[in-house]
Design a protein around this motif. Structure first.
Motif, PDB file in Angstrom:
ATOM      1  N   UNK A  12       0.705  -1.156  -0.201  1.00 59.80           N
ATOM      2  CA  UNK A  12      -0.132   0.107  -0.037  1.00 59.80           C
ATOM      3  C   UNK A  12       0.830   1.220   0.149  1.00 59.80           C
ATOM      4  N   UNK A  13       0.182   2.362   0.242  1.00 64.20           N
ATOM      5  CA  UNK A  13       0.874   3.736   0.347  1.00 64.20           C
ATOM      6  C   UNK A  13       1.220   4.376  -0.996  1.00 64.20           C
ATOM      7  N   UNK A  14       1.422   3.637  -2.051  1.00 63.08           N
ATOM      8  CA  UNK A  14       1.575   4.280  -3.454  1.00 63.08           C
ATOM      9  C   UNK A  14       1.573   3.173  -4.360  1.00 63.08           C
ATOM     10  N   UNK A  15       1.075   3.356  -5.720  1.00 64.86           N
ATOM     11  CA  UNK A  15       0.867   2.362  -6.734  1.00 64.86           C
ATOM     12  C   UNK A  15       2.126   1.480  -6.803  1.00 64.86           C
ATOM     13  N   UNK A  16       1.779   0.191  -7.187  1.00 62.31           N
ATOM     14  CA  UNK A  16       2.845  -0.703  -7.446  1.00 62.31           C
ATOM     15  C   UNK A  16       2.534  -1.209  -8.854  1.00 62.31           C
ATOM     16  N   UNK A  17       3.477  -1.155  -9.715  1.00 62.04           N
ATOM     17  CA  UNK A  17       3.176  -1.711 -11.059  1.00 62.04           C
ATOM     18  C   UNK A  17       3.334  -3.232 -11.176  1.00 62.04           C
ATOM     19  N   UNK A  29       7.954   5.951 -13.637  1.00 61.62           N
ATOM     20  CA  UNK A  29       8.689   5.232 -12.352  1.00 61.62           C
ATOM     21  C   UNK A  29       8.654   3.898 -12.580  1.00 61.62           C
ATOM     22  N   UNK A  30       7.408   3.465 -12.810  1.00 61.95           N
ATOM     23  CA  UNK A  30       7.208   1.984 -13.082  1.00 61.95           C
ATOM     24  C   UNK A  30       8.145   1.271 -14.387  1.00 61.95           C
ATOM     25  N   UNK A  31       8.416   2.108 -15.177  1.00 57.22           N
ATOM     26  CA  UNK A  31       9.237   1.720 -16.058  1.00 57.22           C
ATOM     27  C   UNK A  31      10.623   1.508 -15.905  1.00 57.22           C
ATOM     28  N   UNK A  77      -1.057  14.818 -20.776  1.00 64.66           N
ATOM     29  CA  UNK A  77      -0.794  14.510 -19.516  1.00 64.66           C
ATOM     30  C   UNK A  77      -0.005  13.294 -19.331  1.00 64.66           C
ATOM     31  N   UNK A  78       1.042  13.518 -18.316  1.00 66.79           N
ATOM     32  CA  UNK A  78       2.161  12.372 -18.278  1.00 66.79           C
ATOM     33  C   UNK A  78       2.057  12.063 -16.720  1.00 66.79           C
ATOM     34  N   UNK A  79       2.028  10.822 -16.597  1.00 67.89           N
ATOM     35  CA  UNK A  79       1.641  10.395 -15.108  1.00 67.89           C
ATOM     36  C   UNK A  79       2.942   9.903 -14.695  1.00 67.89           C
ATOM     37  N   UNK A  80       3.431  10.480 -13.757  1.00 72.30           N
ATOM     38  CA  UNK A  80       5.002  10.255 -13.116  1.00 72.30           C
ATOM     39  C   UNK A  80       5.198   8.479 -12.534  1.00 72.30           C
ATOM     40  N   UNK A  81       3.790   8.286 -12.035  1.00 74.22           N
ATOM     41  CA  UNK A  81       3.971   6.876 -11.466  1.00 74.22           C
ATOM     42  C   UNK A  81       4.334   5.668 -12.594  1.00 74.22           C
ATOM     43  N   UNK A 139      18.710   0.495 -11.953  1.00 71.25           N
ATOM     44  CA  UNK A 139      17.867   1.585 -11.125  1.00 71.25           C
ATOM     45  C   UNK A 139      17.458   0.923  -9.627  1.00 71.25           C
ATOM     46  N   UNK A 140      18.067   1.523  -8.554  1.00 71.43           N
ATOM     47  CA  UNK A 140      17.648   1.081  -7.269  1.00 71.43           C
ATOM     48  C   UNK A 140      16.223   1.606  -7.037  1.00 71.43           C
ATOM     49  N   UNK A 141      16.175   3.003  -7.234  1.00 70.45           N
ATOM     50  CA  UNK A 141      15.016   3.772  -7.014  1.00 70.45           C
ATOM     51  C   UNK A 141      14.875   4.941  -7.775  1.00 70.45           C
TER      52      UNK A 141
END
Length: 581
Positions: A344-349, A483-485, A476-480, A492-494
């Motif tokens: 939880x807390x933020x989306x997980x791809x 980030x998932x890509x 519109x560009x979604x950051x999440x 990429x560690x984070x």
């Protein structure tokens, strides 16, 4: 009735008209594994692998009989020896502990209100919450006392006067520590431990009986993470929290384990996700909780092996780090007992879930979604109806509506702002009627600020934050999504993606902040070259308007809230070391 308001398809739960501590203690008496005469299981277990715990008359476990007795003893002590009264607010500035729920319930048994705070807060951050919440009492760990006193010094005079003198000291503070070392230290500082005030005297237990009482009496004032601004105090009523516990149980109880269910409580209990869905909900499903006071990956893995952990609630950064560790070839602990992870807390791809489960077979990731303002759960994947692309099915008794930018409701499958209505929706923001009216509309729907959609099976899909969407030349560009890509790349560690406005192009551009995995990088290549290759790789995988035209920045860590959400406002200003594309 609006045809675009969609109700949960899960069976409704009946919400009893009873206050939170009465509800929880009565339900726990019915959980056989904790109350049976022969070999009852402990409710809470202190993780003792990371520190040398010196606890008098305590084995690091808390059984239900002890827990219930201590709740009443502490409530009596707080009333007779400290002066806590109905309607008072008590700030709790503690790391995870087996006594955390003892403390919150003792406060609530008196009709007082708990406001949990992050023990890692600075003096200014603590001062802001103490002042805004109207706290008259503080329960903290000994290690936080210096910061607490600095926080008190920053309070306005009116707030200092509100906090009564206690035991000839300038602060009305108790500690939540149970060690002999901490008690001697506290006496020198003029502060006593809660374990020194336990009392057997009768006290005026405060009970709530009607829906009006339950819905209008806060159990907690939980401050949001403040990822886009200063934190706000969400008032969660007794009715809100009891409702969300029952909503969560409807799904958690279906996560069957082959071993005695034991949950590793790695999430902070000062956050609503850990406090309600973990500490309150899971014991009612028969799970013992092993509490971690601080999180490190080594201790997390060691605890899974040592305590035979079957499940844990985690945030996406930890899941991603586990995936990287498993694919790196590094040998680590035996975690074969672990069967379920709730994220939880933020989306997980979906790609991250697939990568995780392919390298750690036997563990299933169940993604959920919620907000501090919703007590917190809204949706959670069901074991028999899991959809790794979604944030789970709408929990019982909850309705959802998706609206466009004009506030017009949308049909299934259409993307817009997610809005929810149900018994778990907060009372409002404490002392902030303007923000409350802006967030909860006249029909009782809470507008989340999250962008997503709902499908015909009532699975909730969260694509991004409304305020975090990047607008590039009208697109519109979604950051999440980006980030998932990026997180799929082995180097990429984070990462985090934010938008910044380019005055030359007169539009927002996506920019990546990258934490590189050092063990993946060849010594023959510098970090900038690696990062440039990563960005080129990502740009080849997305539509042209989603490319990282804003360049990249290599950082040591991504700033995150205690719940694991990216604090994008700290990344917004263009740094001098940006690498342009």
């Amino acid at each position: 009735m609006d045809k675009n308001i969609f109700a949960s398809l899960l069976p409704s739960v009946e919400i009893p008209l009873v206050d939170l501590p009465t509800f929880w203690l009565e339900r726990m008496r019915q959980v056989d594994v904790f109350t049976r005469k022969d070999s009852p299981r402990p409710v809470f277990i202190e993780e003792q692998l990371s520190t040398a715990v010196n606890v008098e008359n305590n084995t690091g476990t808390l059984y239900f009989e002890q827990l219930e007795r201590m709740c009443h003893q502490l409530a009596s002590g707080l009333y007779h020896k400290v002066g806590v009264r109905h309607g008072d607010t008590v700030a709790i500035v503690l790391p995870n502990s087996i006594y955390y729920l003892v403390i919150t319930m003792a406060i609530q048994l008196l009709g007082a209100i708990c406001t949990p705070a992050n023990p890692a807060y600075t003096a200014k951050e603590l001062s802001d919450q103490i002042s805004h919440s109207g706290s008259r009492f503080i329960i903290a760990s000994s290690s936080s006392l210096s910061t607490i006193k600095d926080a008190i010094n920053l309070l306005p005079t009116s707030c200092k006067q509100r906090m009564q003198l206690f035991n000839n000291c300038t602060l009305h503070i108790l500690t939540g520590d149970h060690t002999s070392d901490s008690r001697s230290c506290d006496r020198v500082m003029g502060v006593r431990s809660v374990f020194e005030i336990l009392s057997e005297k009768d006290y005026p237990r405060h009970r709530l009986y009607t829906k009006d009482q339950l819905s209008s009496t806060p159990a907690f004032v939980c401050y949001s993470s403040g990822t886009t601004g200063l934190p706000k105090g969400a008032m969660l009523s007794h009715y809100n929290v009891v409702a969300n516990i029952l909503q969560g149980i409807s799904v958690h109880s279906q996560m069957v384990t082959s071993l005695p269910r034991t949950t590793l409580a790695a999430l902070p209990l000062f956050h609503s996700f850990g406090l309600v869905q973990m500490a309150h909900c899971l014991p009612l499903c028969g799970s013992s909780l092993v509490t971690m006071s601080t999180f490190t990956m080594d201790c997390f893995l060691s605890a899974i092996e040592h305590y035979r952990i079957t499940d844990s609630l985690l945030v996406p950064p930890v899941i991603n780090a586990l995936t990287k560790l498993a694919t790196s070839g590094t040998k680590f602990n035996d975690i074969s007992s672990l069967q379920w992870i709730i994220s939880g807390a933020s989306p997980l791809s979906a790609s991250t879930i697939e990568s995780f489960e392919s390298c750690l077979p036997g563990i299933k990731v169940m993604q959920g979604y919620g907000l501090t303002e919703t007590s917190p759960g809204l949706s959670l994947n069901m074991p028999d109806q899991r959809n790794i692309y979604s944030s789970g099915m709408l929990l019982p008794n909850i309705e959802v509506m998706v609206v466009d930018y004009q506030g017009i409701s949308l049909p299934e499958g259409k993307v817009g702002e997610l809005c929810f209505r149900g018994p778990n929706i907060m009372m409002g923001y404490f002392n902030n009627s303007e923000e409350t009216q802006h967030t909860i509309d006249s029909n009782g729907f809470l507008h989340t600020g999250d962008i997503g959609y709902i499908d015909c099976q009532r699975h909730v899909y969260v694509t991004d934050r409304k305020k975090e969407l990047i607008k590039f030349n009208g697109f519109q560009v979604a950051p999440a999504e980006l980030e998932g890509v990026l997180l799929q790349h082995p180097h990429v560690l984070d990462c985090a993606v934010v938008g910044y406005f380019d005055n030359t192009r007169l539009t927002e551009l996506p920019r990546a902040f990258l934490v590189l995995a050092p063990n993946q990088i060849s010594t023959t290549l510098d970090a900038n070259t690696i990062a440039k290759d990563i960005v080129d790789w990502m740009n080849s995988k997305v539509a042209y308007y989603k490319r990282l035209r804003g360049g990249f920045v290599i950082v040591d860590a991504i700033p995150k809230s205690a719940s694991g959400k990216i604090v994008r406002r700290l990344l917004k200003h263009s740094p001098s070391n940006t690498n342009t594309i």
